[in-house]
Design an enzyme around this catalytic site. Structure first.
Site, PDB file in Angstrom:
ATOM      1  CB  CYS A 113      27.504 -45.765  -0.271  1.00 48.15           C
ATOM      2  SG  CYS A 113      27.129 -47.790   0.366  1.00 48.15           S
ATOM      3  CG  HIS A 255      24.718 -43.437   1.559  1.00 45.42           C
ATOM      4  ND1 HIS A 255      23.998 -44.376   0.512  1.00 45.42           N
ATOM      5  CD2 HIS A 255      25.372 -44.361   2.121  1.00 45.42           C
ATOM      6  CE1 HIS A 255      24.381 -45.612   0.635  1.00 45.42           C
ATOM      7  NE2 HIS A 255      24.991 -45.673   1.953  1.00 45.42           N
ATOM      8  CG  ASN A 285      23.401 -48.841   2.467  1.00 46.59           C
ATOM      9  OD1 ASN A 285      23.429 -48.549   1.017  1.00 46.59           O
ATOM     10  ND2 ASN A 285      24.604 -48.796   3.181  1.00 46.59           N
TER      11      ASN A 285
HETATM   12  N1  ACO Z   1      21.367 -59.088  15.111  1.00 45.89           N
HETATM   13  C1  ACO Z   1      21.446 -59.294  16.514  1.00 45.89           C
HETATM   14  N2  ACO Z   1      22.566 -59.141  16.934  1.00 45.89           N
HETATM   15  C2  ACO Z   1      23.620 -58.564  16.137  1.00 45.89           C
HETATM   16  C3  ACO Z   1      23.546 -58.236  14.598  1.00 45.89           C
HETATM   17  C4  ACO Z   1      22.280 -58.585  14.119  1.00 45.89           C
HETATM   18  N3  ACO Z   1      21.972 -58.481  12.906  1.00 45.89           N
HETATM   19  N4  ACO Z   1      24.546 -57.659  14.460  1.00 45.89           N
HETATM   20  C5  ACO Z   1      25.486 -57.749  15.403  1.00 45.89           C
HETATM   21  N5  ACO Z   1      24.998 -58.051  16.410  1.00 45.89           N
HETATM   22  C6  ACO Z   1      25.574 -58.263  17.729  1.00 45.89           C
HETATM   23  C7  ACO Z   1      27.076 -58.255  17.770  1.00 45.89           C
HETATM   24  O1  ACO Z   1      27.450 -59.588  17.512  1.00 45.89           O
HETATM   25  C8  ACO Z   1      27.493 -57.895  18.907  1.00 45.89           C
HETATM   26  O2  ACO Z   1      27.118 -58.921  20.003  1.00 45.89           O
HETATM   27  P1  ACO Z   1      28.217 -58.969  21.364  1.00 45.89           P
HETATM   28  O3  ACO Z   1      28.206 -57.799  22.087  1.00 45.89           O
HETATM   29  O4  ACO Z   1      27.792 -60.446  21.929  1.00 45.89           O
HETATM   30  O5  ACO Z   1      29.709 -59.096  20.624  1.00 45.89           O
HETATM   31  C9  ACO Z   1      26.150 -56.787  19.443  1.00 45.89           C
HETATM   32  O6  ACO Z   1      25.258 -57.073  18.573  1.00 45.89           O
HETATM   33  C10 ACO Z   1      26.790 -55.241  19.073  1.00 45.89           C
HETATM   34  O7  ACO Z   1      27.462 -55.275  18.146  1.00 45.89           O
HETATM   35  P2  ACO Z   1      27.971 -53.888  17.623  1.00 45.89           P
HETATM   36  O8  ACO Z   1      29.098 -54.130  16.151  1.00 45.89           O
HETATM   37  O9  ACO Z   1      28.674 -53.238  18.866  1.00 45.89           O
HETATM   38  O10 ACO Z   1      26.619 -52.929  17.459  1.00 45.89           O
HETATM   39  P3  ACO Z   1      26.611 -51.639  16.878  1.00 45.89           P
HETATM   40  O11 ACO Z   1      25.777 -50.879  17.919  1.00 45.89           O
HETATM   41  O12 ACO Z   1      27.856 -50.970  16.674  1.00 45.89           O
HETATM   42  O13 ACO Z   1      25.873 -51.403  15.663  1.00 45.89           O
HETATM   43  C11 ACO Z   1      25.876 -51.479  13.315  1.00 45.89           C
HETATM   44  C12 ACO Z   1      26.219 -52.336  14.707  1.00 45.89           C
HETATM   45  C13 ACO Z   1      24.472 -51.359  13.035  1.00 45.89           C
HETATM   46  C14 ACO Z   1      26.548 -52.403  12.085  1.00 45.89           C
HETATM   47  C15 ACO Z   1      26.855 -50.279  13.070  1.00 45.89           C
HETATM   48  O14 ACO Z   1      28.202 -50.130  13.626  1.00 45.89           O
HETATM   49  C16 ACO Z   1      26.760 -49.364  12.150  1.00 45.89           C
HETATM   50  O15 ACO Z   1      25.587 -48.932  11.667  1.00 45.89           O
HETATM   51  N6  ACO Z   1      27.873 -49.257  11.314  1.00 45.89           N
HETATM   52  C17 ACO Z   1      27.698 -48.694  10.061  1.00 45.89           C
HETATM   53  C18 ACO Z   1      27.621 -49.707   9.062  1.00 45.89           C
HETATM   54  C19 ACO Z   1      26.919 -49.259   7.617  1.00 45.89           C
HETATM   55  O16 ACO Z   1      26.113 -48.625   7.843  1.00 45.89           O
HETATM   56  N7  ACO Z   1      27.660 -49.717   6.585  1.00 45.89           N
HETATM   57  C20 ACO Z   1      26.942 -49.816   5.418  1.00 45.89           C
HETATM   58  C21 ACO Z   1      28.114 -49.563   4.387  1.00 45.89           C
HETATM   59  S1  ACO Z   1      28.942 -48.043   4.442  1.00 45.89           S
HETATM   60  C22 ACO Z   1      27.691 -46.839   4.371  1.00 45.89           C
HETATM   61  O17 ACO Z   1      26.775 -46.798   3.662  1.00 45.89           O
HETATM   62  C23 ACO Z   1      27.920 -45.689   5.216  1.00 45.89           C
END
Ligand code: ACO
Length: 343
Positions: A113, A255, A285
């Site tokens: 990215c 980004h 994204n």
């Molecule tokens: N729908 C419903 N529930 C979900 C989903 C979904 N799509 N995805 C995950 N969950 C659940 C998980 O299974 C977990 O359940 P559990 O507590 O029973 O185990 C719960 O939601 C919480 O999961 P977390 O991973 O703790 O959620 P978090 O608040 O960290 O958010 C997210 C997850 C949105 C992916 C976050 O970590 C994030 O934004 N990370 C950055 C990822 C990103 O943007 N990547 C892109 C590429 S890199 C870049 O461009 C910068």
């Protein structure tokens, strides 16, 4: 001394809209979860007849047509992508042929990215030296997702954006490319990526049967933490090295990873939210396409004005991260193709 300048901007968001609601029929997720965790409402996907090269051609044509620029006058066609047309030859070669850029050299670059900003930083000296370049950032990330992995599948979309670059001394209205910095840390390469299909992890029947074929894998919370810290740090550093204050930056063009990352960077950098652009709700994204698409949208909405300073920050697989200053001398022409309808 001439500087690299964006002579025109093109953007292409493929026509098929996939809403969160539609995803909730496909996997165990909900509109509410996706909106609150990411700010994303919908994303675009390419049609069955579209490929990385064809969407790149769409964005490239938009930039060229906006500037009334003949593709035969291009010296370089560069496609920055993590989702190429094929392993070899470079996607840019297909684009060069389709655009009839008959005198251009074509090459791909890959940087996750952050790749689009890294590519601009590599290519700007050529533009400053008088070359004319079409720099395209494209991803068909929905082709690289594991649709059984709800944590990643909801985050990404498809798109393409293009900058026509040339030197600042030819009287063409544009946005000058200023100071930029980028860094990488390969020690973090296992946290985010698409590991299968290369020479380290070849595709085997097991890989296919387990549904891991060519799909993105990431540790979301670790990505979140590093993305916020590293984008904030490098953005502040560029402003400092350019002897500017944050109050002299009119827009942050981050980004478009997700809204919580954008909000956290905004908070850490210490810039008011109304000076930070986001359209992640509509396009999600789009990886290498994201910053160019954001600029295309801002130009279409007349948010960018002559005399403004823009600061971009990006972060992605590698890890790699980058920041780039832009100076708006005059508004460059822009064509943003984004008509869409539910898939
Ligand atoms: N729908 C419903 N529930 C979900 C989903 C979904 N799509 N995805 C995950 N969950 C659940 C998980 O299974 C977990 O359940 P559990 O507590 O029973 O185990 C719960 O939601 C919480 O999961 P977390 O991973 O703790 O959620 P978090 O608040 O960290 O958010 C997210 C997850 C949105 C992916 C976050 O970590 C994030 O934004 N990370 C950055 C990822 C990103 O943007 N990547 C892109 C590429 S890199 C870049 O461009 C910068």
């Amino acid at each position: 001394m001439p500087e690299a300048t964006i002579w025109s901007v093109g953007g292409y968001a493929p026509p098929h809209i996939i809403t969160n609601e539609m995803l909730s029929h496909r996997m165990d997720t909900s509109d509410e979860w996706i909106r609150t965790r990411t700010g994303i409402h919908e994303r675009r996907t390419a049609g069955d007849d579209e490929t990385t090269a064809s969407v790149s051609v769409n964005a490239g044509q938009a930039a060229l047509q906006a500037a009334h620029f003949d593709a035969a006058d291009l010296d370089w066609v560069i496609v920055c992508t993590d989702t190429p047309e094929m392993w070899s030859p470079a996607t840019a070669c297909f684009v060069q042929e389709s655009l009839a850029a008959s005198h251009a050299s074509a090459i791909d670059l890959t940087g996750g990215c952050a790749g689009f900003l890294q590519t601009l930083q590599i290519m700007s000296p050529l533009a400053a030296a008088g070359k004319r370049l079409l720099v395209i950032g494209t991803e068909l990330l929905t082709h690289a997702l594991n649709w059984n992995d709800r944590t990643t599948a909801v985050l990404f979309g498809d798109g393409s954006s293009a900058f026509l670059l040339g030197p600042s001394d030819e009287g063409v209205p544009g946005i000058r490319i200023g100071l930029g910095l980028s860094r990488s840390d390969g020690a973090q390469s296992d946290i985010l990526g698409k590991p299968f299909g290369g020479t380290r992890f070849p595709i085997t029947p097991d890989v296919v049967l387990e549904g891991r074929l060519h799909t993105i894998r990431m540790e979301g919370p670790k990505v979140f933490k590093h993305a916020v810290t590293l984008m904030s740090d490098i953005g502040r550093r560029v402003v400092q090295e350019a002897s500017l204050g944050l109050e002299q930056i009119d827009w942050i063009v981050p980004h478009q990873a997700n809204q919580r990352i954008i909000d956290a960077v905004t908070h850490q950098v210490g810039i008011p939210t109304d000076r930070v652009f986001s359209h992640v709700a509509k396009f999600a994204n789009t990886g290498s396409a994201s910053i160019g698409l954001a600029m295309a949208d801002m130009l279409e909405q007349h948010l960018i004005k002559p005399g403004q300073r823009l600061l971009s920050v990006a972060f992605g697989a590698g890890f790699s991260w980058a920041s780039q200053l832009f100076y708006v001398d005059q508004i460059p022409p822009c064509e943003f193709r984004h008509d869409g309808q539910p898939a």
